[in-house]
Write a protein that holds these residues in place. Sequence first.
Motif, PDB file in Angstrom:
ATOM      1  N   ARG A  70      43.642  55.970  42.890  1.00 54.53           N
ATOM      2  CA  ARG A  70      44.746  55.006  42.830  1.00 54.53           C
ATOM      3  C   ARG A  70      46.061  55.632  43.289  1.00 54.53           C
ATOM      4  NH1 ARG A  70      42.518  53.954  37.714  1.00 54.53           N
ATOM      5  NH2 ARG A  70      44.366  54.904  36.734  1.00 54.53           N
ATOM      6  N   ALA A 129      38.072  54.922  42.256  1.00 52.38           N
ATOM      7  CA  ALA A 129      39.315  54.218  41.920  1.00 52.38           C
ATOM      8  C   ALA A 129      39.904  54.712  40.610  1.00 52.38           C
ATOM      9  CB  ALA A 129      39.066  52.711  41.858  1.00 52.38           C
ATOM     10  N   ASP A 168      34.676  51.331  43.918  1.00 48.19           N
ATOM     11  CA  ASP A 168      34.181  51.989  42.711  1.00 48.19           C
ATOM     12  C   ASP A 168      33.068  51.134  42.103  1.00 48.19           C
ATOM     13  OD1 ASP A 168      35.813  54.333  40.760  1.00 48.19           O
ATOM     14  OD2 ASP A 168      34.021  53.302  40.008  1.00 48.19           O
ATOM     15  N   GLU A 221      42.957  46.416  48.823  1.00 51.99           N
ATOM     16  CA  GLU A 221      41.716  45.656  48.688  1.00 51.99           C
ATOM     17  C   GLU A 221      40.841  46.401  47.680  1.00 51.99           C
ATOM     18  OE1 GLU A 221      39.777  44.748  52.453  1.00 51.99           O
ATOM     19  OE2 GLU A 221      41.660  45.249  53.464  1.00 51.99           O
ATOM     20  N   TRP A 222      40.031  45.659  46.932  1.00 44.76           N
ATOM     21  CA  TRP A 222      39.162  46.260  45.920  1.00 44.76           C
ATOM     22  C   TRP A 222      37.727  45.810  46.134  1.00 44.76           C
ATOM     23  CZ3 TRP A 222      40.759  49.421  41.741  1.00 44.76           C
ATOM     24  CH2 TRP A 222      42.136  49.636  41.652  1.00 44.76           C
ATOM     25  N   ILE A 261      38.018  48.959  38.144  1.00 45.67           N
ATOM     26  CA  ILE A 261      38.627  47.946  39.010  1.00 45.67           C
ATOM     27  C   ILE A 261      39.856  47.379  38.310  1.00 45.67           C
ATOM     28  CG2 ILE A 261      38.254  45.824  40.303  1.00 45.67           C
ATOM     29  CD1 ILE A 261      36.577  48.214  41.242  1.00 45.67           C
ATOM     30  N   SER A 262      40.994  47.958  38.639  1.00 47.29           N
ATOM     31  CA  SER A 262      42.270  47.569  38.022  1.00 47.29           C
ATOM     32  C   SER A 262      43.210  47.081  39.113  1.00 47.29           C
ATOM     33  CB  SER A 262      42.889  48.757  37.274  1.00 47.29           C
ATOM     34  OG  SER A 262      41.988  49.278  36.311  1.00 47.29           O
ATOM     35  N   VAL A 263      42.964  45.854  39.552  1.00 48.34           N
ATOM     36  CA  VAL A 263      43.718  45.305  40.678  1.00 48.34           C
ATOM     37  C   VAL A 263      45.218  45.295  40.400  1.00 48.34           C
ATOM     38  CG1 VAL A 263      44.031  43.289  42.154  1.00 48.34           C
ATOM     39  CG2 VAL A 263      41.741  43.899  41.346  1.00 48.34           C
ATOM     40  N   LEU A 318      33.934  46.251  44.090  1.00 44.72           N
ATOM     41  CA  LEU A 318      33.061  46.753  43.030  1.00 44.72           C
ATOM     42  C   LEU A 318      31.696  47.015  43.640  1.00 44.72           C
ATOM     43  CD1 LEU A 318      32.430  47.359  40.045  1.00 44.72           C
ATOM     44  CD2 LEU A 318      31.919  44.921  39.753  1.00 44.72           C
ATOM     45  N   LEU A 355      39.882  50.261  48.041  1.00 41.42           N
ATOM     46  CA  LEU A 355      39.385  51.088  46.936  1.00 41.42           C
ATOM     47  C   LEU A 355      37.985  50.614  46.548  1.00 41.42           C
ATOM     48  CD1 LEU A 355      42.652  51.296  44.846  1.00 41.42           C
ATOM     49  CD2 LEU A 355      41.304  53.291  45.507  1.00 41.42           C
TER      50      LEU A 355
END
Length: 225
Positions: free
Chosen positions: A13, A8, A30, A45-46, A36-38, A48, A28
Amino acid sequence: MRVAIAGAGAVGRSIAGELLENGHEVLLVDKAPTAISVERVPQAEWLLADACEITSLDEAALQRCNVVIAATGDDKVNLVVSLLAKTEYGVPRVVARVNNPKNEWLFNEAWGVDVAVSTPRLMSALVEEAVSVGDLVRLLRFSHGDANLVELTLPPESAVAGTQVGEVAWPQDTSLVTIIRGSRVLTPGPEETLEAGDELLFVAAQAREEQLEDLLQVRRETPES
C-alpha cells in the motif's frame, strides 16, 4: 506507467501511494480478503486473487503492465510472481521484495527478477554509508549483468583526491554515476576534480568492487631507499 503490485499489506500500500502521487496507474493484488482495503488507497485498482495463479494474472492483464512489484511477506510467493510476470507475460521490469536475507541469492534473472530489494540489507547499508569513510558500501543489487549500486566516501588521503575524473583509470565495468558534495549533486564530467569527503556513487560489476575500492583507498607510502 501501469504497475501491478502483488501484496496489499503495509509495504504494498505504501508503494502504491507513492506511485499514484507520481501519476502512475496502480493495481494491487492480494488473495486475503482482509487485505483488500480500498478506502486506504482509493485511487488504486484492487483485485482479490492469488497472484501465483495464471488465471489471476490473466484477470489482472499483466501483459499491459510496465512494471510488476512482488511485495508480499513470503519470499516463495515473490519468486513465483516474478517468474510468471517475466516468462509468461513479458513484463519489462520486475522488482521483488526479499524478506529473508538468506534467500537473496535466489532473486536473480533466472527467477525473472530485475531488481531485488532486501530491507535488512538496505538498512544495514544505510548505516554503513552514514559512518564509513574509505569503505565501499553496497546499496542495491541489480540482477541483470550482476551489477550493484555502490557508494564510497573519499578519504582525505585517497590516491585520487585532487585528480580529475577523466584522468582516473577506472576499472572496467564500472561507471561513476554522481558525486555528492555537501548539499550539491554533481554530474561527474571528465574535468570535475575529485575532493576528499566526496560521496561517490557507482554502478559496478560485483567482480570489480574490490579493484574499485583499492583504487580509491588511501595513498600508500613509498618506502625510502
